[in-house]
Design an enzyme around this catalytic site. Structure first.
Site, PDB file in Angstrom:
ATOM      1  N   LYS A  46     -58.732 -13.424 -61.601  1.00  0.00           N
ATOM      2  CA  LYS A  46     -59.128 -12.333 -62.621  1.00  0.00           C
ATOM      3  C   LYS A  46     -60.577 -11.635 -62.114  1.00  0.00           C
ATOM      4  CE  LYS A  46     -58.716 -16.169 -66.094  1.00  0.00           C
ATOM      5  NZ  LYS A  46     -59.348 -16.286 -67.311  1.00  0.00           N
ATOM      6  N   ARG A  51     -55.598 -31.784 -44.677  1.00  0.00           N
ATOM      7  CA  ARG A  51     -56.198 -32.210 -44.798  1.00  0.00           C
ATOM      8  C   ARG A  51     -57.871 -32.415 -44.859  1.00  0.00           C
ATOM      9  NH1 ARG A  51     -52.451 -31.861 -41.318  1.00  0.00           N
ATOM     10  NH2 ARG A  51     -53.120 -29.559 -41.942  1.00  0.00           N
ATOM     11  N   THR A  52     -58.893 -30.704 -45.000  1.00  0.00           N
ATOM     12  CA  THR A  52     -60.266 -30.714 -45.171  1.00  0.00           C
ATOM     13  C   THR A  52     -59.832 -30.893 -46.615  1.00  0.00           C
ATOM     14  OG1 THR A  52     -60.111 -29.458 -43.256  1.00  0.00           O
ATOM     15  CG2 THR A  52     -61.744 -28.609 -45.532  1.00  0.00           C
ATOM     16  N   ARG A 102     -63.927 -23.595 -49.161  1.00  0.00           N
ATOM     17  CA  ARG A 102     -63.462 -22.792 -48.490  1.00  0.00           C
ATOM     18  C   ARG A 102     -62.516 -21.359 -48.675  1.00  0.00           C
ATOM     19  NH1 ARG A 102     -58.053 -24.600 -44.773  1.00  0.00           N
ATOM     20  NH2 ARG A 102     -60.068 -25.562 -44.231  1.00  0.00           N
ATOM     21  N   HIS A 139     -65.946 -22.830 -39.294  1.00  0.00           N
ATOM     22  CA  HIS A 139     -66.074 -24.330 -40.206  1.00  0.00           C
ATOM     23  C   HIS A 139     -65.913 -25.342 -39.374  1.00  0.00           C
ATOM     24  CE1 HIS A 139     -62.918 -26.766 -42.010  1.00  0.00           C
ATOM     25  NE2 HIS A 139     -61.867 -26.558 -41.567  1.00  0.00           N
TER      26      HIS A 139
HETATM   27  C1  NCD Z   1     -57.582 -25.339 -39.636  1.00  0.00           C
HETATM   28  C2  NCD Z   1     -58.440 -23.864 -40.804  1.00  0.00           C
HETATM   29  O1  NCD Z   1     -57.741 -24.053 -42.217  1.00  0.00           O
HETATM   30  O2  NCD Z   1     -58.807 -23.054 -39.850  1.00  0.00           O
HETATM   31  N1  NCD Z   1     -57.636 -26.744 -40.143  1.00  0.00           N
HETATM   32  C3  NCD Z   1     -58.131 -27.387 -40.875  1.00  0.00           C
HETATM   33  O3  NCD Z   1     -59.405 -27.179 -41.560  1.00  0.00           O
HETATM   34  N2  NCD Z   1     -58.314 -28.538 -40.361  1.00  0.00           N
HETATM   35  C4  NCD Z   1     -56.618 -24.997 -38.591  1.00  0.00           C
HETATM   36  C5  NCD Z   1     -55.884 -23.965 -38.532  1.00  0.00           C
HETATM   37  O4  NCD Z   1     -55.714 -24.086 -40.073  1.00  0.00           O
HETATM   38  O5  NCD Z   1     -55.438 -23.356 -38.045  1.00  0.00           O
END
Ligand code: NCD
Length: 315
Positions: free
Chosen positions: A93, A64-65, A114, A142
């Site tokens: 690496k 999703r993100t 991320r 997040h």
């Molecule tokens: C979350 C995350 O990555 O922290 N998911 C997301 O970004 N929608 C929650 C999760 O992974 O459980």
């Protein structure tokens, strides 16, 4: 650090690393812009970031993100470049986050990152000459998920002030609830119910930080406060963060929200950042209270708003 949006001037975002960098008015400005994005015609939108490049650097899995950021960027007319999760990128690496970012800033106008290390996004923002967006750093933060969570609450319930919000599941390792709890403490008269087994409760330091501004109750029982809640924010038990796999096995199905659970409170909205594993049974999906798929869809306008605001940033 000066909070984004504390002055009466318009919010000027430079990076988005932590929700703690925001004031209430800063958050509200993002939510307002997201609502505009939802209404804007595709043609007008496509001109906003035309000619820009957005890089997505994901060192942890994401559906999703990552895809909603990439979709948002393309809706605004930007092109997207991205690194594969692990295998083919240089982090495999042994390259440091700072070195990777020092390269990518030459290839892109905005960097979305991320990483599994807490603080990686902060480090990236410090070294980068281009705006950096934290799309999740380990168990820490997040912030853009929080923006879309708040946007969803506002859209579905009409307000955030005065709400009673239950957060359930893995409150220890879940970065979404860490960011959300901090953000909610900026609103008026909010009550947070932390529902988790003792070993997965919300970190004490975080509770101490928000307690002066928000009422917090901790429990391990779903039933205790369910009847009062406006929102139940369910989270996945974060398997990948457990040092001990047996401990994960013991706790993985500790809460399962079913149709029967929710029938006890007809007004409660059920949210989840997704992915879901077993913690919400699929018989909940069709109930009017289930808003987690709408929540995920809101990721696009909210991330459009964030990208548009950052495209004007001067570092
Ligand atoms: C979350 C995350 O990555 O922290 N998911 C997301 O970004 N929608 C929650 C999760 O992974 O459980």
């Amino acid at each position: 650090m000066k909070k984004a949006g504390t002055s009466s001037k318009k919010l000027s975002l430079i990076d988005i690393v932590s929700i703690s960098d925001f004031s209430r008015s800063g958050i509200e400005e993002v939510l307002k812009k997201a609502a505009l994005m939802e209404k804007m015609s595709p043609g007008k939108k496509r001109r906003l970031l035309a000619g820009k490049i957005v890089a997505t650097l994901f060192f942890e899995p994401s559906t999703r993100t990552r895809l909603s950021f990439e979709s948002a960027a393309q809706n605004l007319g930007a092109s997207v470049i991205s690194s594969p999760v692990d295998e083919a990128s240089s982090s495999k690496k042994g390259e440091s986050v700072s070195d990777t970012v020092r390269m990518v800033q030459n290839y892109a106008d905005i960097i979305v990152i991320r990483h599994y290390i807490e603080g990686a996004a902060r480090r990236a923002a410090e070294v980068s000459t281009k705006p950096v967006i934290n799309a999740g750093d380990g168990s820490n933060q997040h912030p853009t998920q929080t923006m879309l969570d708040l946007y969803t609450i506002k859209k579905e319930i009409g307000k955030i002030d005065g709400l009673k919000i239950g957060m359930m599941g893995d409150l220890k390792y879940g970065r979404t609830v860490h960011s959300l709890a901090k953000a909610l403490s900026l609103f008026e008269n909010v009550t947070i119910f932390c529902i988790a087994p003792e070993s997965l409760q919300m970190p004490q330091g975080l509770i101490e930080e928000i307690k002066p501004r928000v009422k917090v109750f901790q429990t391990s029982s779903i039933e205790e406060f369910l009847g009062q809640l406006d929102v139940l924010y369910v989270t996945r038990i974060q398997k990948e963060r457990f040092p001990d796999p047996l401990e994960y096995e013991r706790l993985k199905d500790v809460y399962i929200v079913s149709k029967k659970t929710i029938e006890k409170n007809k007004k409660v909205k059920i949210m989840h950042p997704l992915p879901r594993v077993n913690e919400i049974s699929t018989d909940v999906d069709d109930m009017t209270q289930a808003i987690y798929f709408k929540q995920a869809a809101n990721g696009v306008p909210v991330r459009e708003a964030i990208l548009e605001m950052l495209s004007k940033a001067r570092k």
